[in-house]
Scaffold this motif. Sequence first.
Motif, short mmCIF file in Angstrom:
data_model
loop_
_atom_site.label_atom_id
_atom_site.label_comp_id
_atom_site.label_asym_id
_atom_site.label_seq_id
_atom_site.Cartn_x
_atom_site.Cartn_y
_atom_site.Cartn_z
N VAL A 320 66.96 40.39 62.98
CA VAL A 320 67.81 41.57 62.88
C VAL A 320 68.57 41.49 61.55
N ALA A 321 68.84 42.65 60.96
CA ALA A 321 69.57 42.72 59.69
C ALA A 321 71.06 42.90 59.97
N GLN A 322 71.87 42.05 59.35
CA GLN A 322 73.32 42.13 59.53
C GLN A 322 74.03 41.68 58.26
N ASP A 323 74.79 42.59 57.65
CA ASP A 323 75.57 42.28 56.44
C ASP A 323 74.69 41.71 55.33
N GLY A 324 73.52 42.31 55.14
CA GLY A 324 72.65 41.89 54.05
C GLY A 324 71.94 40.57 54.28
N THR A 325 71.91 40.12 55.53
CA THR A 325 71.28 38.83 55.85
C THR A 325 70.35 39.01 57.05
N ALA A 326 69.22 38.28 57.03
CA ALA A 326 68.28 38.28 58.16
C ALA A 326 68.69 37.19 59.14
N THR A 368 67.68 43.38 51.51
CA THR A 368 68.12 44.76 51.33
C THR A 368 67.25 45.60 52.24
N THR A 369 67.82 46.57 52.92
CA THR A 369 67.13 47.27 54.00
C THR A 369 66.68 48.67 53.59
N VAL A 370 65.57 49.06 54.17
CA VAL A 370 65.03 50.41 54.01
C VAL A 370 64.71 50.94 55.41
N PRO A 371 65.22 52.11 55.80
CA PRO A 371 64.94 52.66 57.13
C PRO A 371 63.45 52.98 57.30
N VAL A 372 62.88 52.55 58.43
CA VAL A 372 61.48 52.84 58.73
C VAL A 372 61.37 53.27 60.19
N THR A 373 60.22 53.77 60.55
CA THR A 373 59.90 54.10 61.94
C THR A 373 58.55 53.48 62.27
N ILE A 374 58.21 53.52 63.54
CA ILE A 374 56.90 53.01 63.98
C ILE A 374 56.26 54.04 64.87
N ASN A 375 55.00 54.35 64.62
CA ASN A 375 54.34 55.39 65.40
C ASN A 375 53.68 54.82 66.65
#
Length: 390
Positions: A320-326, A368-375
């Motif tokens: 999970v992504a939290q405060d720029g860290t995995a 750094t995060t990028v919003p994605v979706t999954i079909n």
Amino acid sequence: MSLPLRALRISAAMFCFAAPLAAYAQGAPEGAGQVTEVGVMALTETDVPFTTTLPGRAVAKEQTEIRPRVEGVIEEIVYTAGRRVNEGDVLFRLDAETYEAAFASAEAARDSAEATLTTAQAAYDRYAKLEGVGASTSDLESARATLAQAKASVKSAEADLQQAQLDLDRVEIKSPIAGIPDVPEFSVGSLVTANQSDALTTVTRLDPIYVDVTESSARRMRIREQFEEGTLSPGKELDVTLTLENGEVYDGKGTMVSPGVTVSTTTGSIDMRFEFDNPDRMILPGQFLRVDVTLGTSKAILVPQRATTRQSDGTLTAFVAQDGTAHRVTLSYSGTSDNAWIVTDGVSVGDEIILDGLTNLADGASITTVPVTINAAGVVEDATTTSEAD
């Protein structure tokens, strides 16, 4: 042979320049200062179908063993093994000569009894008219007794004729149900007896077909508790699907025939029965199958399976992504829904689960995060592009 002075100066300059680079490369930690770009999706709570999987075995809806009801020699085998027969179709035919003769004899006995009755009736009527004039009361009583005996003889003869007719009809052995007959166990010329222990053949009805399943009594109680607590919402009707032995999902839907009302004293399980249409005979009696019963829906968090990893000790983990860290988290789950785990612990609503960029990702890595979706096919897509397409 000595090198020219100019060449010596160039080599010395290159050595002086390369040495600090080699020293820096040797002392710098691998990946220091690197930031990995990852695709994330915010987790939400959703209605998830609650499905229970039960082992089952196929059972014919109707199956009957064919036996003769009279004695005789098999004269003809009428049916073809494996080809469907209807109710009342002739399967075997026995030699009928003996029963035809018995029927003719019974018919003659009936006619004789009826003739005797006619004579006795006429005598009684005559004595009744002459009573006190030309015939005594004793003569009338004797005529009445003779008439009653003649009537009884007619009834007995009619019963014998009826039995002879039944025996004659039974030389044609018919199927009591519609279904598929098995290979005959006796051949033409075999002598068979009435109600013998060995069946001539077996007829099985395959469409529709039953599937008997067993369910743990303890699990049924837990499901009932979930309904009572409100964590599980019942559906309008049961959704029953069947998985065949080869893993293929059967096309038809099932209906419950018997919910089971007793618990086995040896296994602690409850027997239930479902019915499935079987026009193509895909399901055969005796097959072991799997029945999936969707009872309703429950609120749950779904984590795509592609975001998870199975560790060597069997635990299921994800990032999970939290405060720029995995951050690596350990997940608890209660089952699957499509291509996702039904997670009960380890993540919360709103957590950003990492779906893309997982290669060589380590716990505590800068991201750094990028919003994605999954079909529905489990393919990750850019959320911005998907939103613009909609």
